[in-house]
Design an enzyme around this catalytic site. Structure first.
Site, PDB file in Angstrom:
ATOM      1  N   ALA A  50       0.788  -1.238   0.000  1.00  0.00           N
ATOM      2  CA  ALA A  50       0.000   0.000   0.000  1.00  0.00           C
ATOM      3  C   ALA A  50       0.813   1.277   0.000  1.00  0.00           C
ATOM      4  O   ALA A  50       0.249   2.359  -0.041  1.00  0.00           O
ATOM      5  CB  ALA A  50      -0.901   0.003   1.239  1.00  0.00           C
ATOM      6  N   SER A  51       2.145   1.169   0.056  1.00  0.00           N
ATOM      7  CA  SER A  51       2.913   2.368   0.376  1.00  0.00           C
ATOM      8  C   SER A  51       3.408   3.165  -0.816  1.00  0.00           C
ATOM      9  O   SER A  51       3.944   4.255  -0.633  1.00  0.00           O
ATOM     10  CB  SER A  51       4.116   1.967   1.234  1.00  0.00           C
ATOM     11  OG  SER A  51       4.908   1.037   0.521  1.00  0.00           O
ATOM     12  N   SER A  52       3.257   2.622  -2.018  1.00  0.00           N
ATOM     13  CA  SER A  52       3.701   3.433  -3.159  1.00  0.00           C
ATOM     14  C   SER A  52       2.912   3.087  -4.417  1.00  0.00           C
ATOM     15  O   SER A  52       2.240   2.053  -4.475  1.00  0.00           O
ATOM     16  CB  SER A  52       5.210   3.269  -3.408  1.00  0.00           C
ATOM     17  OG  SER A  52       5.539   1.926  -3.590  1.00  0.00           O
ATOM     18  N   TYR A 238       8.564  -8.591 -21.948  1.00  0.00           N
ATOM     19  CA  TYR A 238       7.594  -8.580 -20.839  1.00  0.00           C
ATOM     20  C   TYR A 238       6.622  -9.765 -20.938  1.00  0.00           C
ATOM     21  O   TYR A 238       6.784 -10.765 -20.268  1.00  0.00           O
ATOM     22  CB  TYR A 238       6.840  -7.230 -20.765  1.00  0.00           C
ATOM     23  CG  TYR A 238       6.197  -7.045 -19.410  1.00  0.00           C
ATOM     24  CD1 TYR A 238       6.688  -6.126 -18.492  1.00  0.00           C
ATOM     25  CD2 TYR A 238       5.132  -7.848 -19.004  1.00  0.00           C
ATOM     26  CE1 TYR A 238       6.136  -5.997 -17.221  1.00  0.00           C
ATOM     27  CE2 TYR A 238       4.575  -7.732 -17.737  1.00  0.00           C
ATOM     28  CZ  TYR A 238       5.068  -6.803 -16.866  1.00  0.00           C
ATOM     29  OH  TYR A 238       4.530  -6.695 -15.609  1.00  0.00           O
ATOM     30  N   THR A 278       7.143   3.848 -11.977  1.00  0.00           N
ATOM     31  CA  THR A 278       7.219   3.425 -10.578  1.00  0.00           C
ATOM     32  C   THR A 278       8.618   2.864 -10.299  1.00  0.00           C
ATOM     33  O   THR A 278       9.390   2.609 -11.223  1.00  0.00           O
ATOM     34  CB  THR A 278       6.180   2.331 -10.231  1.00  0.00           C
ATOM     35  OG1 THR A 278       6.591   1.094 -10.811  1.00  0.00           O
ATOM     36  CG2 THR A 278       4.795   2.679 -10.722  1.00  0.00           C
TER      37      THR A 278
HETATM   38  P1  NAI Z   1       5.898  -0.490  -6.152  1.00  0.00           P
HETATM   39  O1  NAI Z   1       7.285  -1.008  -6.104  1.00  0.00           O
HETATM   40  O2  NAI Z   1       5.672   0.963  -6.302  1.00  0.00           O
HETATM   41  O3  NAI Z   1       5.126  -0.935  -4.794  1.00  0.00           O
HETATM   42  C1  NAI Z   1       5.285  -2.210  -4.264  1.00  0.00           C
HETATM   43  C2  NAI Z   1       4.641  -2.291  -2.896  1.00  0.00           C
HETATM   44  O4  NAI Z   1       4.867  -3.608  -2.377  1.00  0.00           O
HETATM   45  C3  NAI Z   1       5.218  -1.319  -1.853  1.00  0.00           C
HETATM   46  O5  NAI Z   1       4.170  -0.870  -1.014  1.00  0.00           O
HETATM   47  C4  NAI Z   1       6.176  -2.201  -1.043  1.00  0.00           C
HETATM   48  O6  NAI Z   1       6.392  -1.751   0.298  1.00  0.00           O
HETATM   49  C5  NAI Z   1       5.374  -3.494  -1.047  1.00  0.00           C
HETATM   50  N1  NAI Z   1       6.170  -4.687  -0.760  1.00  0.00           N
HETATM   51  C6  NAI Z   1       7.215  -5.193  -1.448  1.00  0.00           C
HETATM   52  N2  NAI Z   1       7.657  -6.330  -0.875  1.00  0.00           N
HETATM   53  C7  NAI Z   1       6.864  -6.539   0.204  1.00  0.00           C
HETATM   54  C8  NAI Z   1       6.806  -7.536   1.208  1.00  0.00           C
HETATM   55  N3  NAI Z   1       7.643  -8.583   1.207  1.00  0.00           N
HETATM   56  N4  NAI Z   1       5.871  -7.422   2.174  1.00  0.00           N
HETATM   57  C9  NAI Z   1       5.016  -6.375   2.209  1.00  0.00           C
HETATM   58  N5  NAI Z   1       5.008  -5.410   1.268  1.00  0.00           N
HETATM   59  C10 NAI Z   1       5.923  -5.489   0.290  1.00  0.00           C
HETATM   60  O7  NAI Z   1       5.117  -1.353  -7.264  1.00  0.00           O
HETATM   61  P2  NAI Z   1       4.091  -0.978  -8.434  1.00  0.00           P
HETATM   62  O8  NAI Z   1       4.839  -0.597  -9.638  1.00  0.00           O
HETATM   63  O9  NAI Z   1       3.002  -0.105  -7.914  1.00  0.00           O
HETATM   64  O10 NAI Z   1       3.494  -2.428  -8.746  1.00  0.00           O
HETATM   65  C11 NAI Z   1       2.375  -2.977  -8.102  1.00  0.00           C
HETATM   66  C12 NAI Z   1       1.738  -4.014  -9.004  1.00  0.00           C
HETATM   67  O11 NAI Z   1       1.250  -3.373 -10.186  1.00  0.00           O
HETATM   68  C13 NAI Z   1       2.705  -5.117  -9.482  1.00  0.00           C
HETATM   69  O12 NAI Z   1       2.026  -6.342  -9.512  1.00  0.00           O
HETATM   70  C14 NAI Z   1       3.029  -4.659 -10.895  1.00  0.00           C
HETATM   71  O13 NAI Z   1       3.435  -5.728 -11.735  1.00  0.00           O
HETATM   72  C15 NAI Z   1       1.682  -4.097 -11.314  1.00  0.00           C
HETATM   73  N6  NAI Z   1       1.726  -3.229 -12.501  1.00  0.00           N
HETATM   74  C16 NAI Z   1       2.643  -2.220 -12.593  1.00  0.00           C
HETATM   75  C17 NAI Z   1       2.721  -1.454 -13.741  1.00  0.00           C
HETATM   76  C18 NAI Z   1       3.734  -0.358 -13.866  1.00  0.00           C
HETATM   77  O14 NAI Z   1       3.885   0.187 -14.983  1.00  0.00           O
HETATM   78  N7  NAI Z   1       4.403   0.006 -12.781  1.00  0.00           N
HETATM   79  C19 NAI Z   1       1.809  -1.692 -14.891  1.00  0.00           C
HETATM   80  C20 NAI Z   1       0.819  -2.697 -14.632  1.00  0.00           C
HETATM   81  C21 NAI Z   1       0.811  -3.460 -13.491  1.00  0.00           C
END
Ligand code: NAI
Length: 399
Positions: A50-52, A238, A278
């Protein structure tokens, strides 16, 4: 002594953090939601990751758009010293909580490893004791490179690689601000399997089974995971690569979760989301170059979205609204804007013309990409007013 936050880059990872910039960025996202329509939505939400970025945006949309109480799980670090201020997500959690509580909402931050049995139990105990007993939305938005299997203790590491072939293409080094040809190796079977273990749907399924067994899922509960399919421009590294295998595993697990939740009228949804800037996406090889072209075309078409814009549209109009768009496999497709044939044709044309002389000019969306990239760590944030802050004040903040 007042802290002077510095943005430092290591490869495509931004290291520094500006705590007050993070706070302002969270407030900017909350204001976006407040100005862009409320909806009848979930009331008790659990966001894992939830943090980013996408997870934070989801939490902000459901809290400030639908009035939901939220539990946010994340893996973040607090300040240790003036030279080690911790991670941006730490401060995002705190800013979110302060704003939600000021609006009379419950906002619980749970920091720890979401893959463990202990953390799952901590969440269940909190739901039972202090959160009204049940949740009506569970969002799985974890992104990480490592997972320790709670049963065996084995550590799995994900690898972002192609499958069955090498991929050669242009990439950017954000630290050096250089454009270069990169060769991405083909993954071994072990690397494919480990990536599926880390970024696939197994832990999502474990969460849903555990929450159901504990009786903390409300009738009609929804659970959402975020996926990416992309286009021909990024398919080789990808969709056809290790990450694509992990995402296919999420599709399969959605089916299992739908069966699991059938008796409580629950629904598991794979939401295929758009490409955004991100922490996770900036380290995907070649992907930043795709973003430079895509954002330029999307912005010109008035369709460029940040995580908050995208997630608020999804929850307001699609998941809790009357404009959902599903594909044949039952996945939600808000990425239709990105994959629009006209957008993809123009993006293809632009990608082919990007080179070392123009990648960081107005010819591409370089400035927009970098602005969003710095925003992730609280730098270059709109409305940020520089104030002095001391380490004691930061260390006194509770997540
Ligand atoms: P991010 O890196 O910004 O956020 C990840 C989150 O997971 C953070 O809150 C972090 O603290 C938490 N986290 C990581 N390891 C953890 C653990 N062991 N325990 C608890 N919390 C943990 O990631 P983002 O980019 O927002 O990605 C989220 C989802 O969205 C992923 O499944 C990604 O594949 C998907 N996604 C991302 C896209 C992009 O362009 N960034 C596009 C489409 C889907």
């Amino acid at each position: 002594m007042a802290i002077q936050p510095q943005a430092t880059m290591r490869g495509n990872v931004l290291m520094g953090v500006n705590p007050l910039g993070c706070k302002q960025e969270v407030y900017n996202q909350i204001n976006y939601v407040k100005k862009n329509g409320s909806y009848q939505g979930p009331k008790k939400v659990l966001v894992l990751g939830a943090s980013s970025s996408y997870g934070l945006a989801t939490r902000i949309s459901t809290a400030f758009g639908a009035g939901a109480d939220t539990i946010g799980v994340s893996y973040e670090k607090g300040p240790k010293s003036e030279r080690n201020l911790g991670t941006p997500g730490w401060y995002n959690n705190i800013a979110f909580k302060q704003a939600a509580e000021a609006d009379g909402l419950i906002a619980k931050n749970i920091i720890g490893d979401a893959f463990t049995d202990e953390l799952k139990q901590e969440v269940i105990d909190y739901i039972k004791e202090d959160f009204g007993g049940q949740v009506d939305l569970v969002v799985y938005s974890l992104a990480t490179g490592r997972r320790t299997d709670p049963e065996t203790g084995q550590v799995y590491t994900s690898a972002i690689k192609a499958i069955g072939q090498e991929v050669v293409g242009p990439d950017i080094n954000l630290q050096k601000e250089t454009f270069y040809q990169k060769t991405l190796a083909a993954a071994s079977q072990e690397e494919i399997d480990e990536t599926v273990k880390v970024m696939g749907g197994e832990d999502w399924l474990i969460w849903m089974k555990t929450l159901k067994e504990a009786g903390v899922l409300a009738d009609g509960v929804k659970t959402v995971i975020y996926s990416y399919l992309g286009s021909d421009l990024n398919r080789a590294y990808y969709h056809d690569g290790t990450l694509g295998r992990a995402k296919a595993d999420c599709d399969a697990k959605a089916g299992e979760i739908n069966n699991l939740l059938a008796d409580i009228d629950g629904q598991a949804l794979v939401c295929v989301s758009t490409a955004v800037t991100t922490k996770a996406s900036s380290v995907i090889p070649f992907f930043p170059v795709y973003c430079l072209a895509l954002y330029k075309v999307m912005a010109e078409a008035g369709k460029h979205e940040t995580p908050i814009m995208h997630k608020h549209r999804i929850y307001r109009d699609m998941i809790y609204g009357d404009q959902p768009l599903y594909d044949d496999e039952g996945r939600l497709r808000p990425d239709a804007w990105e994959l629009d044939p006209d957008i993809q044709a123009k993006t293809t044309e632009l990608v082919q013309q990007i080179n070392e002389d123009n990648f960081n000019t107005d010819f591409t969306a370089y400035d927009l990409f970098m602005h969003e990239f710095y925003n992730l760590n609280g730098f270059d944030v709109a409305g940020y007013q520089e104030k002095n802050i001391e380490i004691d004040q930061l260390q006194a903040l509770e997540p």
